[in-house]
Design a protein around this motif. Structure first.
Motif, short mmCIF file in Angstrom:
data_model
loop_
_atom_site.label_atom_id
_atom_site.label_comp_id
_atom_site.label_asym_id
_atom_site.label_seq_id
_atom_site.Cartn_x
_atom_site.Cartn_y
_atom_site.Cartn_z
N GLN A 25 17.24 16.71 -28.76
CA GLN A 25 17.74 15.61 -27.94
C GLN A 25 19.21 15.30 -28.25
OE1 GLN A 25 15.13 12.24 -28.39
NE2 GLN A 25 13.47 13.21 -27.24
N LEU A 26 19.58 15.29 -29.53
CA LEU A 26 20.98 15.03 -29.88
C LEU A 26 21.89 16.12 -29.32
CD1 LEU A 26 20.57 13.82 -33.56
CD2 LEU A 26 21.35 12.44 -31.62
N THR A 27 21.46 17.38 -29.43
CA THR A 27 22.23 18.49 -28.89
C THR A 27 22.40 18.35 -27.38
OG1 THR A 27 21.47 19.95 -30.66
CG2 THR A 27 22.32 21.01 -28.67
N GLN A 29 22.21 15.57 -25.54
CA GLN A 29 23.04 14.41 -25.20
C GLN A 29 24.52 14.69 -25.46
OE1 GLN A 29 22.22 11.88 -23.47
NE2 GLN A 29 20.04 12.27 -23.49
N LEU A 62 27.41 10.64 -36.49
CA LEU A 62 26.78 11.95 -36.34
C LEU A 62 27.78 13.04 -36.66
CD1 LEU A 62 24.82 11.36 -33.03
CD2 LEU A 62 23.81 11.90 -35.26
N LEU A 120 23.42 8.90 -27.36
CA LEU A 120 23.23 9.40 -28.72
C LEU A 120 22.62 8.31 -29.61
CD1 LEU A 120 26.55 11.39 -29.08
CD2 LEU A 120 24.26 12.39 -29.09
N VAL A 123 18.89 8.06 -29.06
CA VAL A 123 18.11 9.09 -29.75
C VAL A 123 17.97 8.72 -31.23
CG1 VAL A 123 18.03 11.52 -30.46
CG2 VAL A 123 18.79 10.91 -28.15
N VAL A 124 19.07 8.31 -31.85
CA VAL A 124 19.04 7.92 -33.26
C VAL A 124 18.02 6.80 -33.47
CG1 VAL A 124 20.38 6.83 -35.13
CG2 VAL A 124 21.36 8.72 -33.81
#
Length: 131
Positions: A25-27, A29, A62, A120, A123-124
């Motif tokens: 998900q981070l990738t 976003q 991040l 981001l 997601v965190v």
């Protein structure tokens, strides 16, 4: 695609393992945020700001690591051949949604800006990466 992702959470480093939902998900976003037209400014991360991100008690930051080094394709001559992208979510400069670059330990000039770092941050939060 980054090889690794970490988050500095109020002075503590936490790795986000590849293959996990949080990593994917981070990738996604970050990729979505950097897709299309990009805005570059001369806002740069100083060494003291970088230390604040790593050691500070008031920031969530991040760090996306790339091996081999990567390039962001844009009209700007910056962000070529970097090996890390730094995205502050809280703390200094976070309200400008910057993406800073590193090549080794050298801080690259300027910043690209996401429209918002909120995806981001979501997601965190949703993945409980920084309690």
């Amino acid at each position: 695609t980054p090889g690794s992702i970490g988050i500095y959470c109020q002075g503590q480093f936490r790795a986000v393992r590849p293959g996990t939902e949080a990593f994917d998900q981070l990738t996604a976003q970050l990729s979505d945020g950097l897709w299309g037209l990009k805005r570059w400014t001369s806002l740069s991360m100083s060494e003291s700001t970088r230390n604040e991100y790593v050691e500070g008690n008031e920031s969530q930051v991040l760090e996306f690591r790339f091996n081999p080094p990567a390039t962001i394709h844009s009209y700007y001559r910056f962000f070529k051949n970097f090996d890390a992208l730094i995205v502050p979510l809280t703390g200094r400069h976070a309200n400008a949604s910057p993406v800073f670059g590193l090549k080794g330990d050298r801080i690259l000039a300027g910043a690209l800006h996401l429209e918002s770092n909120a995806p981001l941050m979501s997601v965190v939060h949703d993945q409980s990466l920084c309690p």
